[in-house]
Write an enzyme that holds these catalytic residues in place. Structure first.
Site, PDB file in Angstrom:
ATOM      1  N   SER A 155       0.872  -1.177   0.000  1.00  0.00           N
ATOM      2  CA  SER A 155       0.000   0.000   0.000  1.00  0.00           C
ATOM      3  C   SER A 155       0.909   1.228   0.000  1.00  0.00           C
ATOM      4  O   SER A 155       2.100   1.114   0.303  1.00  0.00           O
ATOM      5  CB  SER A 155      -0.835  -0.024   1.288  1.00  0.00           C
ATOM      6  N   TYR A 168      -2.219  -1.713  10.301  1.00  0.00           N
ATOM      7  CA  TYR A 168      -2.234  -1.810   8.840  1.00  0.00           C
ATOM      8  C   TYR A 168      -0.930  -1.254   8.265  1.00  0.00           C
ATOM      9  O   TYR A 168      -0.268  -1.900   7.442  1.00  0.00           O
ATOM     10  CB  TYR A 168      -3.436  -1.034   8.295  1.00  0.00           C
TER      11      TYR A 168
HETATM   12  N1  NAD Z   1      -8.721  -0.152  -1.383  1.00  0.00           N
HETATM   13  C1  NAD Z   1      -7.669   0.591  -1.121  1.00  0.00           C
HETATM   14  O1  NAD Z   1      -7.781   1.822  -1.012  1.00  0.00           O
HETATM   15  C2  NAD Z   1      -6.303  -0.023  -0.982  1.00  0.00           C
HETATM   16  C3  NAD Z   1      -5.175   0.816  -1.020  1.00  0.00           C
HETATM   17  C4  NAD Z   1      -3.914   0.258  -0.904  1.00  0.00           C
HETATM   18  C5  NAD Z   1      -3.767  -1.112  -0.771  1.00  0.00           C
HETATM   19  N2  NAD Z   1      -4.862  -1.919  -0.723  1.00  0.00           N
HETATM   20  C6  NAD Z   1      -4.652  -3.361  -0.596  1.00  0.00           C
HETATM   21  O2  NAD Z   1      -5.152  -4.014  -1.746  1.00  0.00           O
HETATM   22  C7  NAD Z   1      -5.532  -5.354  -1.409  1.00  0.00           C
HETATM   23  C8  NAD Z   1      -6.937  -5.635  -1.935  1.00  0.00           C
HETATM   24  O3  NAD Z   1      -7.862  -4.834  -1.205  1.00  0.00           O
HETATM   25  P1  NAD Z   1      -9.260  -4.309  -1.767  1.00  0.00           P
HETATM   26  O4  NAD Z   1      -9.209  -2.846  -1.697  1.00  0.00           O
HETATM   27  O5  NAD Z   1      -9.590  -4.974  -3.057  1.00  0.00           O
HETATM   28  O6  NAD Z   1     -10.217  -4.794  -0.566  1.00  0.00           O
HETATM   29  P2  NAD Z   1     -11.491  -5.755  -0.503  1.00  0.00           P
HETATM   30  O7  NAD Z   1     -11.878  -5.793   0.933  1.00  0.00           O
HETATM   31  O8  NAD Z   1     -12.522  -5.358  -1.488  1.00  0.00           O
HETATM   32  O9  NAD Z   1     -10.878  -7.164  -0.959  1.00  0.00           O
HETATM   33  C9  NAD Z   1     -10.075  -7.948  -0.119  1.00  0.00           C
HETATM   34  C10 NAD Z   1     -10.431  -9.401  -0.342  1.00  0.00           C
HETATM   35  O10 NAD Z   1      -9.630 -10.211   0.533  1.00  0.00           O
HETATM   36  C11 NAD Z   1     -10.445 -11.205   1.122  1.00  0.00           C
HETATM   37  N3  NAD Z   1      -9.840 -11.623   2.398  1.00  0.00           N
HETATM   38  C12 NAD Z   1      -9.767 -10.881   3.545  1.00  0.00           C
HETATM   39  N4  NAD Z   1      -9.179 -11.609   4.507  1.00  0.00           N
HETATM   40  C13 NAD Z   1      -8.865 -12.810   3.962  1.00  0.00           C
HETATM   41  C14 NAD Z   1      -8.232 -13.983   4.467  1.00  0.00           C
HETATM   42  N5  NAD Z   1      -7.824 -14.054   5.748  1.00  0.00           N
HETATM   43  N6  NAD Z   1      -8.038 -15.020   3.628  1.00  0.00           N
HETATM   44  C15 NAD Z   1      -8.468 -14.960   2.344  1.00  0.00           C
HETATM   45  N7  NAD Z   1      -9.080 -13.886   1.817  1.00  0.00           N
HETATM   46  C16 NAD Z   1      -9.275 -12.823   2.619  1.00  0.00           C
HETATM   47  C17 NAD Z   1     -11.810 -10.529   1.286  1.00  0.00           C
HETATM   48  O11 NAD Z   1     -12.870 -11.446   1.435  1.00  0.00           O
HETATM   49  C18 NAD Z   1     -11.895  -9.706   0.000  1.00  0.00           C
HETATM   50  O12 NAD Z   1     -12.469 -10.443  -1.059  1.00  0.00           O
HETATM   51  C19 NAD Z   1      -5.387  -5.454   0.104  1.00  0.00           C
HETATM   52  O13 NAD Z   1      -4.153  -6.069   0.426  1.00  0.00           O
HETATM   53  C20 NAD Z   1      -5.383  -4.016   0.547  1.00  0.00           C
HETATM   54  O14 NAD Z   1      -4.724  -3.832   1.785  1.00  0.00           O
HETATM   55  C21 NAD Z   1      -6.129  -1.397  -0.823  1.00  0.00           C
END
Ligand code: NAD
Length: 268
Positions: A155, A168
């Site tokens: 991130s 986080y």
């Molecule tokens: N959305 C943002 O603004 C953002 C910014 C920077 C980084 N990220 C990172 O991007 C990645 C994807 O996030 P997103 O935004 O698509 O979020 P999201 O919550 O939509 O998707 C995350 C997915 O991971 C699954 N998940 C959670 N815990 C789990 C576990 N223990 N085992 C298996 N699956 C699990 C959830 O069910 C979900 O489908 C994450 O690592 C997040 O930290 C997100």
């Protein structure tokens, strides 16, 4: 024969049921990859927003199959290392091999330093950091003889002191250290390890409490979250294009990179 920038590659993606994980799966399939789609498909008590469902995971598979690529789905918790290993082994046997993995599953809890609990720390570090390691460890036995690409989703909070979610930010910095060290250990076997650093993206990861904390308690911290480029958020596809590059052979000499797709938020 498939055509495309990752034609014929087989790629494991965690957190694939929705959000960026789904976007990575579809983008890789468009460019000729078969995919292993892992998701928990259940809530986690410490996480205030809902996680994905089994239907979501099925929908990702359907979107992949529309591109005439194969999708093997597995409902597994990335915190459960032995379960992840057996799910990945089974899926790899079905697809006939593995060429890369995207450790994308992640969760976010929110709170000022004095409200952060031990349970939040354990959950977030367990999913985001140890879960990333478990994903690498489940993929690696299939990669070390032929080479491959590990993409670990960090991130902007993995490079910057992003406040109001200490576990986080710490876990995403941890992903960088893990990936750099692993890149050194595995370079001789032609396994590349890189991290991707998105700025904010509109997905299901939407804890309401972050908005209220910033608005009501700590408006002084708002500038830390602002992008330099004139965009409030990036889109999932922007991040998926970086993942595609890192999985493809176009990046064959790229390892140990922190690939920012952050609209300049870490410049500030
Ligand atoms: N959305 C943002 O603004 C953002 C910014 C920077 C980084 N990220 C990172 O991007 C990645 C994807 O996030 P997103 O935004 O698509 O979020 P999201 O919550 O939509 O998707 C995350 C997915 O991971 C699954 N998940 C959670 N815990 C789990 C576990 N223990 N085992 C298996 N699956 C699990 C959830 O069910 C979900 O489908 C994450 O690592 C997040 O930290 C997100």
């Amino acid at each position: 024969m498939s055509t495309g920038r990752v034609a014929g590659k087989r790629v494991l993606i965690t957190g694939a049921a929705r959000g960026m994980g789904r976007s990575h799966a579809v983008r890789l399939a468009e460019e000729g990859a078969d995919v292993i789609l892992v998701d928990l498909c259940a809530p986690i008590p410490e996480v205030e927003y809902p996680l994905a469902s089994e239907e979501d995971l099925g929908e990702t598979a359907r979107l992949v199959e529309k591109h005439d690529r194969r999708a093997v789905t597995k409902i597994v918790d990335v915190r459960d290392a032995p379960a992840l290993v057996s799910a990945v082994d089974e899926a790899v046997a079905e697809l006939g091999g593995l060429d890369g993995a995207v450790a994308n599953a992640g969760v976010l809890t929110v709170g000022t330093w004095n409200k952060t609990t031990a349970e939040q720390w354990r959950t977030v570090v367990d999913v985001n950091l140890i879960g990333t390691w478990n994903t690498c460890a489940a993929a690696l036995p299939h990669l070390v003889d032929r080479g491959g690409s590990l993409v670990n989703i960090s991130s902007s909070a993995g490079l910057k002191g992003t406040p109001l979610h200490l576990p986080y930010t710490a876990s995403k910095h941890g992903v960088v250290g893990l990936s750099r060290a692993l890149a050194n250990e595995l370079a001789a076997q032609n396994v590349r390890v890189n991290t991707v650093h998105p700025t904010g993206v509109e997905t299901g990861m939407r804890p309401q409490s972050l908005q209220s904390l910033l608005g009501e308690e700590r408006p002084d911290l708002v500038p830390i979250f602002l992008n330099a480029l004139p965009a409030v958020m990036a889109e999932a596809i922007d991040i998926s294009n970086a993942v595609l590059f890192l999985i493809s052979d176009e990046s064959r000499y790229v390892t140990g990179l922190e690939f920012k797709v952050d609209a300049g938020v870490t410049l500030r």
